[in-house]
Design a protein around this motif. Structure first.
Motif, short mmCIF file in Angstrom:
data_model
loop_
_atom_site.label_atom_id
_atom_site.label_comp_id
_atom_site.label_asym_id
_atom_site.label_seq_id
_atom_site.Cartn_x
_atom_site.Cartn_y
_atom_site.Cartn_z
N GLN A 1 0.80 -1.09 0.13
CA GLN A 1 -0.04 0.04 -0.05
C GLN A 1 0.76 1.26 -0.07
O GLN A 1 0.58 2.25 -0.48
CB GLN A 1 -0.88 -0.04 1.24
N GLY A 2 2.15 1.08 0.87
CA GLY A 2 2.83 2.23 0.63
C GLY A 2 3.44 2.50 -0.88
O GLY A 2 3.62 3.86 -0.99
N LEU A 3 3.74 1.55 -1.58
CA LEU A 3 4.11 1.67 -2.90
C LEU A 3 3.01 2.43 -3.47
O LEU A 3 3.52 3.30 -4.41
CB LEU A 3 4.45 0.37 -3.58
N ARG A 4 1.80 1.99 -3.62
CA ARG A 4 0.83 2.48 -4.39
C ARG A 4 0.58 3.88 -3.90
O ARG A 4 0.61 4.79 -4.83
CB ARG A 4 -0.60 1.89 -3.95
N GLN A 5 0.66 4.53 -2.44
CA GLN A 5 0.71 5.82 -2.12
C GLN A 5 1.91 6.60 -2.69
O GLN A 5 1.70 7.84 -3.01
CB GLN A 5 0.65 5.78 -0.51
N HIS A 6 2.89 5.84 -2.60
CA HIS A 6 4.10 6.64 -3.26
C HIS A 6 4.00 6.94 -4.80
O HIS A 6 4.06 8.17 -5.11
CB HIS A 6 5.48 5.68 -3.27
N TRP A 7 3.29 6.15 -5.60
CA TRP A 7 3.00 6.58 -6.89
C TRP A 7 2.07 7.74 -6.83
O TRP A 7 2.00 8.52 -7.83
CB TRP A 7 2.72 5.09 -7.72
N THR A 8 0.86 7.35 -6.30
CA THR A 8 -0.07 8.21 -6.27
C THR A 8 0.22 9.70 -6.03
O THR A 8 -0.13 10.83 -6.37
CB THR A 8 -1.35 7.80 -5.37
N LYS A 9 1.17 9.80 -4.76
CA LYS A 9 1.48 11.24 -4.45
C LYS A 9 2.44 11.81 -5.33
O LYS A 9 2.39 12.89 -5.65
CB LYS A 9 2.56 11.01 -3.08
N HIS A 10 3.41 11.14 -6.05
CA HIS A 10 4.00 11.45 -7.38
C HIS A 10 3.22 12.05 -8.39
O HIS A 10 3.42 13.04 -8.85
CB HIS A 10 5.04 10.39 -7.64
N ALA A 11 2.08 11.13 -8.68
CA ALA A 11 1.28 11.54 -9.89
C ALA A 11 0.44 12.63 -9.50
O ALA A 11 0.28 13.76 -10.54
CB ALA A 11 0.50 10.36 -10.10
N GLN A 12 0.31 12.98 -8.28
CA GLN A 12 -0.57 14.12 -8.06
C GLN A 12 0.27 15.28 -8.22
O GLN A 12 -0.46 16.51 -8.25
CB GLN A 12 -1.31 13.96 -6.78
N ALA A 13 1.62 15.32 -7.93
CA ALA A 13 2.34 16.26 -7.87
C ALA A 13 3.21 16.55 -9.12
O ALA A 13 3.84 17.70 -9.34
CB ALA A 13 3.62 16.01 -6.76
N THR A 14 2.84 15.87 -10.22
CA THR A 14 3.52 16.00 -11.57
C THR A 14 2.73 16.34 -12.60
O THR A 14 1.68 15.86 -12.90
CB THR A 14 4.16 14.46 -11.93
N PRO A 15 2.89 17.52 -13.06
CA PRO A 15 2.29 17.97 -14.16
C PRO A 15 2.18 17.12 -15.60
O PRO A 15 3.08 16.33 -15.62
CB PRO A 15 2.65 19.31 -14.51
#
Length: 346
Positions: free
Chosen positions: A37-51
């Motif tokens: 779940q941490g890996l999933r959240q890591h990607w989600t956080k990155h995606a939200q911060a990436t234009p």
């Protein structure tokens, strides 16, 4: 006729999600759900911060962040220990890897990864990957349906960046996703990097449905076939040229990579003969466009590819791939005898 491979009817799993219980992804999800779940959240956080760029999200920073971590959170040794921790998980993992301990698994995996690194960094492989493998994924109905729905997949500039980024992520997997220099002192990150790739795809692609098959686009069949476009196509090119490589280790690498992506073990080839059989099955059973009569793996058949996707493919070299030259030199030195035979065409 059913989709029968190694004597098993696999019709029921072709449209399933990429979380097969008998995959390393599925086993890890059961063994340490918090980490996954941490890996999933890591990607989600990155995606939200990436234009986004025409709807495409550059992903490389999410993977480099794992490499930059000082602790053992993402280390191969730690994750292998989790897979082989509890008896039930160890038994399930051994059924996939063939190794009875985490130490043996890491030795086998590292040897297979080194073999894959050697094979990938030769001109024959690069030509097949750029000229055939990436485009051949579009043969599959669901892969094609997925990219038809993503407008950036028809834009040459974005497709080129996406393919180069995929190559960079693969190189991180092959090299262990270590920070150069001091990073090599503490651990490789191959397992976590591949699991992050799986979670990235799960988050980004799970909602697309195929207009051809009326099932999710990102499914067992689509990813199992995609693995073949890289493993089988390249291996056949080497066979055709009679170049020497360890075929067993090559397919073992792809088996573990596919399993970390969540592919059901029953859909992954263990040998070149099985890969050839599986390749033909995808066409005979209309998983891929064009019907029965599979194209020769090293020769692209553009008639089987959606015209707009075909027109959007225009991959050019990128200078930042030069960062991998030191790793390439080390790998070639470790394989100097085979390298000489390769150059002589033996």
């Amino acid at each position: 006729m059913p989709f029968t491979f190694r004597g098993q009817n696999l019709d029921a799993i072709l449209g399933d999600a990429l979380d097969a219980p008998n995959s390393l992804f599925g086993i890890m999800s059961a063994a340490d759900p918090q980490f996954m779940q941490g890996l999933r959240q890591h990607w989600t956080k990155h995606a939200q911060a990436t234009p986004s760029v025409n709807g495409w999200k550059p992903a490389l920073k999410a993977f480099s962040d794992i490499a930059a971590d000082w602790w053992n959170t993402y280390s191969d040794h730690r994750l292998a220990g989790i897979l082989y921790g509890a008896q039930a998980h160890a038994t399930a993992t051994a059924a996939v890897t063939g190794a009875q301990s985490s130490a043996q698994f890491l030795r086998d995996f590292e040897a297979a990864r080194d073999e894959a690194f050697y094979v990938f960094f030769q001109a024959t492989s690069v030509n097949e990957l750029a000229g055939v493998s990436f485009q051949a994924t579009y043969y599959h109905y669901d892969v094609s349906a997925l990219f038809e729905q993503r407008p950036h997949s028809k834009l040459k500039a974005i497709v080129s960046r996406r393919v180069i980024e995929t190559a960079q992520i693969m190189l991180r997997i092959l090299y262990g996703n270590m920070s150069m220099g001091w990073g090599s002192l503490y651990s490789t990150r191959t397992l976590a990097t591949t699991l992050l790739l799986a979670q990235m795809h799960n988050v980004a692609l799970q909602h697309y449905r195929s207009r051809y098959t009326d099932r999710r686009c990102y499914n067992q069949s689509a990813v199992a076939f995609t693995l073949l476009t890289f493993s089988y196509v390249v291996a056949q090119a080497w066979r055709d040229k009679r170049y020497e490589f360890n075929e067993q280790r090559w397919y073992y690498f792809w088996k573990l990579l596919g399993s970390l992506l969540g592919v059901d073990t029953r859909l992954i080839a263990n040998t070149h003969a099985e890969a050839a059989e599986l390749w033909d099955l995808f066409f005979e059973h209309h998983e891929c466009q064009g019907g029965p009569g599979a194209p020769y793996p090293t020769t692209l058949d553009p008639r089987r590819i959606h015209s707009e996707l075909r027109a959007g493919y225009d991959v050019q070299p990128e200078a930042n791939l030069l960062q991998w030259v030191p790793a390439f030199i080390v790998t070639q030195m470790r394989n100097s005898l085979r390298w000489g035979k390769y150059l002589l065409g033996r």
